[in-house]
Design an enzyme around this catalytic site. Structure first.
Site, PDB file in Angstrom:
ATOM      1  N   ARG A 104       0.763  -1.212  -0.084  1.00  0.00           N
ATOM      2  CA  ARG A 104       0.104  -0.103  -0.053  1.00  0.00           C
ATOM      3  C   ARG A 104       0.873   1.411   0.048  1.00  0.00           C
ATOM      4  O   ARG A 104       1.951   1.236   0.513  1.00  0.00           O
ATOM      5  CB  ARG A 104      -0.852  -0.083   1.234  1.00  0.00           C
ATOM      6  CG  ARG A 104      -1.897   0.949   1.482  1.00  0.00           C
ATOM      7  CD  ARG A 104      -3.163   1.114   0.302  1.00  0.00           C
ATOM      8  NE  ARG A 104      -4.141   1.876   0.859  1.00  0.00           N
ATOM      9  CZ  ARG A 104      -4.916   2.449  -0.054  1.00  0.00           C
ATOM     10  NH1 ARG A 104      -4.876   2.409  -1.143  1.00  0.00           N
ATOM     11  NH2 ARG A 104      -6.134   3.072   0.457  1.00  0.00           N
ATOM     12  N   THR A 388      -9.598   0.078  -9.668  1.00  0.00           N
ATOM     13  CA  THR A 388      -8.795  -0.742  -9.065  1.00  0.00           C
ATOM     14  C   THR A 388      -8.672  -1.736 -10.346  1.00  0.00           C
ATOM     15  O   THR A 388      -9.529  -1.827 -11.272  1.00  0.00           O
ATOM     16  CB  THR A 388      -9.020  -1.155  -7.930  1.00  0.00           C
ATOM     17  OG1 THR A 388      -9.119  -0.201  -6.932  1.00  0.00           O
ATOM     18  CG2 THR A 388      -7.894  -2.286  -7.136  1.00  0.00           C
ATOM     19  N   THR A 406      -3.586  -1.004  -7.700  1.00  0.00           N
ATOM     20  CA  THR A 406      -4.597   0.216  -8.148  1.00  0.00           C
ATOM     21  C   THR A 406      -3.580   1.484  -8.052  1.00  0.00           C
ATOM     22  O   THR A 406      -2.412   1.567  -7.717  1.00  0.00           O
ATOM     23  CB  THR A 406      -5.754   0.419  -6.959  1.00  0.00           C
ATOM     24  OG1 THR A 406      -6.675   1.546  -7.241  1.00  0.00           O
ATOM     25  CG2 THR A 406      -5.123   0.745  -5.772  1.00  0.00           C
ATOM     26  N   GLU A 408      -5.894   4.166  -7.734  1.00  0.00           N
ATOM     27  CA  GLU A 408      -7.164   4.791  -6.816  1.00  0.00           C
ATOM     28  C   GLU A 408      -8.457   5.227  -7.962  1.00  0.00           C
ATOM     29  O   GLU A 408      -8.800   4.418  -8.809  1.00  0.00           O
ATOM     30  CB  GLU A 408      -6.839   5.909  -5.985  1.00  0.00           C
ATOM     31  CG  GLU A 408      -8.102   6.440  -5.308  1.00  0.00           C
ATOM     32  CD  GLU A 408      -8.810   5.533  -4.314  1.00  0.00           C
ATOM     33  OE1 GLU A 408      -9.704   6.106  -3.847  1.00  0.00           O
ATOM     34  OE2 GLU A 408      -8.460   4.472  -4.133  1.00  0.00           O
ATOM     35  N   GLU A 427      -4.071   7.761  -4.062  1.00  0.00           N
ATOM     36  CA  GLU A 427      -4.541   6.902  -2.837  1.00  0.00           C
ATOM     37  C   GLU A 427      -4.824   7.719  -1.699  1.00  0.00           C
ATOM     38  O   GLU A 427      -5.482   7.374  -0.777  1.00  0.00           O
ATOM     39  CB  GLU A 427      -3.600   5.865  -2.648  1.00  0.00           C
ATOM     40  CG  GLU A 427      -3.453   4.821  -3.774  1.00  0.00           C
ATOM     41  CD  GLU A 427      -4.618   4.144  -4.069  1.00  0.00           C
ATOM     42  OE1 GLU A 427      -5.508   4.197  -3.025  1.00  0.00           O
ATOM     43  OE2 GLU A 427      -4.832   3.221  -5.137  1.00  0.00           O
ATOM     44  N   ASP A 430      -7.984   8.216   0.207  1.00  0.00           N
ATOM     45  CA  ASP A 430      -8.688   7.238   0.926  1.00  0.00           C
ATOM     46  C   ASP A 430      -8.520   7.485   2.561  1.00  0.00           C
ATOM     47  O   ASP A 430      -9.423   6.853   3.433  1.00  0.00           O
ATOM     48  CB  ASP A 430      -7.993   5.848   0.858  1.00  0.00           C
ATOM     49  CG  ASP A 430      -8.572   5.254  -0.360  1.00  0.00           C
ATOM     50  OD1 ASP A 430      -9.479   5.627  -0.890  1.00  0.00           O
ATOM     51  OD2 ASP A 430      -7.851   4.443  -0.912  1.00  0.00           O
ATOM     52  N   SER A 452      -9.806  -0.977   0.848  1.00  0.00           N
ATOM     53  CA  SER A 452     -10.932  -1.992   0.907  1.00  0.00           C
ATOM     54  C   SER A 452     -10.526  -3.121   0.255  1.00  0.00           C
ATOM     55  O   SER A 452     -11.348  -4.371  -0.107  1.00  0.00           O
ATOM     56  CB  SER A 452     -12.316  -1.457   0.533  1.00  0.00           C
ATOM     57  OG  SER A 452     -12.606  -0.692   1.531  1.00  0.00           O
ATOM     58  N   GLY A 472     -13.276  -1.882  -7.267  1.00  0.00           N
ATOM     59  CA  GLY A 472     -14.422  -1.624  -6.741  1.00  0.00           C
ATOM     60  C   GLY A 472     -14.661  -0.676  -5.489  1.00  0.00           C
ATOM     61  O   GLY A 472     -15.542  -0.336  -5.027  1.00  0.00           O
TER      62      GLY A 472
END
Length: 579
Positions: A104, A388, A406, A408, A427, A430, A452, A472
């Site tokens: 991430r 994503t 992803t 984003e 990102e 988020d 998620s 999604g």
């Protein structure tokens, strides 16, 4: 498992893995294939073909997953690429263990807690366009570090050979499909806001035309020659920082484009994290997912634990869906209250995934009536976007990869790094926009925003049964959960489970659903107290939820490789030896 592929010469591998697009109308999209010897499925036929040819050349599932992901960075650049991040879940056939990599993005060290507050108004920036199209939303990319980490731990190919087919694909080009054209069209204003992005994506391509990205090919070639450190340090790192801190805006754009805080030290210091997966037992199966910083494994796992208190196989479809929606709402309430980056907040993961806690939460569910939403979190002492991509790979030795990656927003931040051919992520949107000490997803320097993404591998008697994942945004969680419900409890095959119409309940007043779901189930669910409304993504205008991929492992090593038939233009599922 670590044998043949290392010996394959780079030039030969590139020849095997890429066909010149000028001589090729483009591979067909096939949503379901059965066969043996390995499988790969993704949203894109070029990427799936790259992964399949890696398997055929002797590579394992990790080699093929990285090569497929790199190809998606070429053909699906608005959803994934080296400017973003993701989560890599791996089943090792030798050990029987599931391992994961957290790749991430992280917030820059200089990121202030009020980064999303407009200094002129004192109010939060509008999510779109201010935060979406900006430097302030760009996190430190983790995708390339994830590829390197996965290959070193479990692969047979070095990174340069895994990148080779994608480099050839970017240089020779691919045929534009309707999905690619539509994503450019949706983002033309944003893409034309930056000189570098306008040069690459500033014109609407024709379906069937050849699209080349020589700058990205050169970037892949640079990384192949010098390794990932060239990306995280040196000239390329400085160019990314410059694009974030001084976005290359055009003189004509009216978009505000807030500047960001990325520094070379952030890139130089980035590291992936090896995390233990989440684990729950469901109907005698072992379900493994991604732990925080993702909320996918914990939220899917908690909902499954709640649902296990009910006989879904003996229920009507409407009764089963009612329980699915209620369990989703309860687990999303706990997600919002307790889940964040575990290096910054104490996530009570053991409690969230315990059967005892699930039984306590289940007491709130009335089989005959919907709860009033939103519901509160349990007592323990979302601005996410939809774009994503996901891929699933299995090899001849029984190794499995489920990988969600992803940038984003569709098109990420909108900023192509000048001369480098890839988009930077957005990102950091988020994070919660307003800082709150009680919020586990508050902005903090160096922190990973809550995700998620829910790459999931299910084992039966210690062996792979199903692997599934989807894009999604926050609907990823409900998409994966509903597919598992369809396959395990409702008697659907995996292709049927992916094809079935979807609905998402994320602890909101309304259930948002695809038109097919509304037509089939809304009347019965509204009689139980649900407010069912048609889903429509505010950015793309589509009424589709997710774009999943999956593989099922049958008797005699039979593989069923599945992609979407219709959503996002359909996907591409392949097997090494078709039945």
């Amino acid at each position: 498992m670590r044998r043949l592929a290392i010996a394959v010469p780079l030039a030969l591998l590139a020849t095997l893995l890429a066909t010149p697009a000028h001589a090729d109308p483009g591979p067909l999209k096939v949503p379901t294939r059965q066969g043996y010897g390995g499988a790969v499925t993704s949203v894109d036929p070029y990427a799936s073909r790259v992964g399949l040819r890696v398997l055929k050349a002797g590579g394992n599932a990790v080699d093929a997953a990285v090569a497929t992901a790199a190809a998606l960075g070429v053909t699906e650049p608005f959803s994934a690429g080296i400017g973003g991040g993701g989560y890599f879940v791996y089943y090792d056939a030798e050990t029987g263990k599931v391992r994961t990599i957290d790749g991430r993005e992280t917030a820059p060290a200089a990121m202030p807690r009020d980064a999303f507050i407009d200094p002129e108004t004192g109010e939060p920036y509008n999510f779109s366009p201010e935060l979406v199209t900006s430097g302030v939303s760009v996190g430190v990319p983790g995708t390339l570090a994830t590829w390197q980490r996965a290959l070193r731990r479990w692969g047979t190919l070095p990174l340069d050979r895994a990148l080779a087919p994608a480099e050839v694909l970017a240089r020779r080009g691919f045929r534009v499909d309707a999905t690619f054209r539509g994503q450019v069209k949706q983002n033309l204003e944003r893409f034309r806001a930056f000189t570098s992005t306008r040069a690459l994506y500033g014109r609407l391509p024709k379906v069937g035309s050849l699209f080349r990205n020589p700058d990205l090919a050169d970037t892949y070639d640079l990384i192949a020659d010098h390794g990932p450190r060239r990306f995280y340090d040196g000239a390329l790192a400085r160019e990314m920082v410059r694009a974030v801190r001084r976005p290359p805006t055009t003189s004509s754009t009216q978009l505000p484009v807030p500047k960001g805080f990325l520094a070379v030290g952030d890139l130089r210091g980035y590291r992936t994290i090896d995390r233990a997966p989440t684990h729950v037992e469901y109907r005698g199966l072992d379900v493994y997912g991604m732990a925080p910083s993702s909320s996918g494994g914990s939220t899917v796992g908690e909902a499954l634990n709640i649902l296990e208190n009910h006989d879904l196989a003996g229920a009507t479809p409407e009764q089963a869906l009612h329980l699915y929606l209620e369990a989703s709402a309860l687990s999303f309430a706990d997600r919002g209250a307790y889940v964040g980056d575990p290096d910054f907040v104490d996530v009570p993961l053991d409690t969230l995934l315990s059967d005892e806690y699930a039984a306590e939460r289940d007491e709130l569910i009335d089989p005959g009536s919907a709860m009033t939403k939103p519901v509160g979190a349990g007592d323990i002492p979302d601005t996410e976007n939809v774009e994503t991509t996901n891929l699933t790979v299995a090899d001849r030795w029984g190794n499995v990869v489920e990988y969600t990656l992803t940038i984003e927003q569709t098109g990420g931040s909108g900023i192509v790094v000048p001369g480098r051919g890839f988009l930077l992520n957005n990102e950091l949107t988020d994070f919660s926009p307003v800082y709150d000490e009680a919020d586990p997803n508050r902005i903090e320097p160096g922190k990973r925003p809550r995700s998620s993404m829910s790459p999931t591998i299910v084992l039966r008697d210690g062996k792979p049964f199903v692997a599934v994942g989807s894009p999604g945004g926050s609907t990823i969680i409900t998409t994966v959960l509903q597919i598992l419900l369809n396959r395990i409890d409702l008697g659907m095959t995996l292709p049927q489970a992916l094809r079935a119409p979807r609905a998402t309940q994320r602890n909101t007043a309304a259930v948002l659903a695809e038109p097919g779901f509304v037509d089939r189930y809304a009347e019965a669910l509204e009689a139980l107290g649900h407010d069912v409304q048609t889903y429509e993504d505010i950015f793309t205008g589509t009424q589709e939820i997710g774009a999943a991929t999956g593989i099922e492992f049958g008797p005699g090593r039979l593989l069923t490789s599945v992609a979407e038939r219709d959503r996002r233009g359909g996907g591409s599922a392949l097997v090494v030896r078709p039945r």
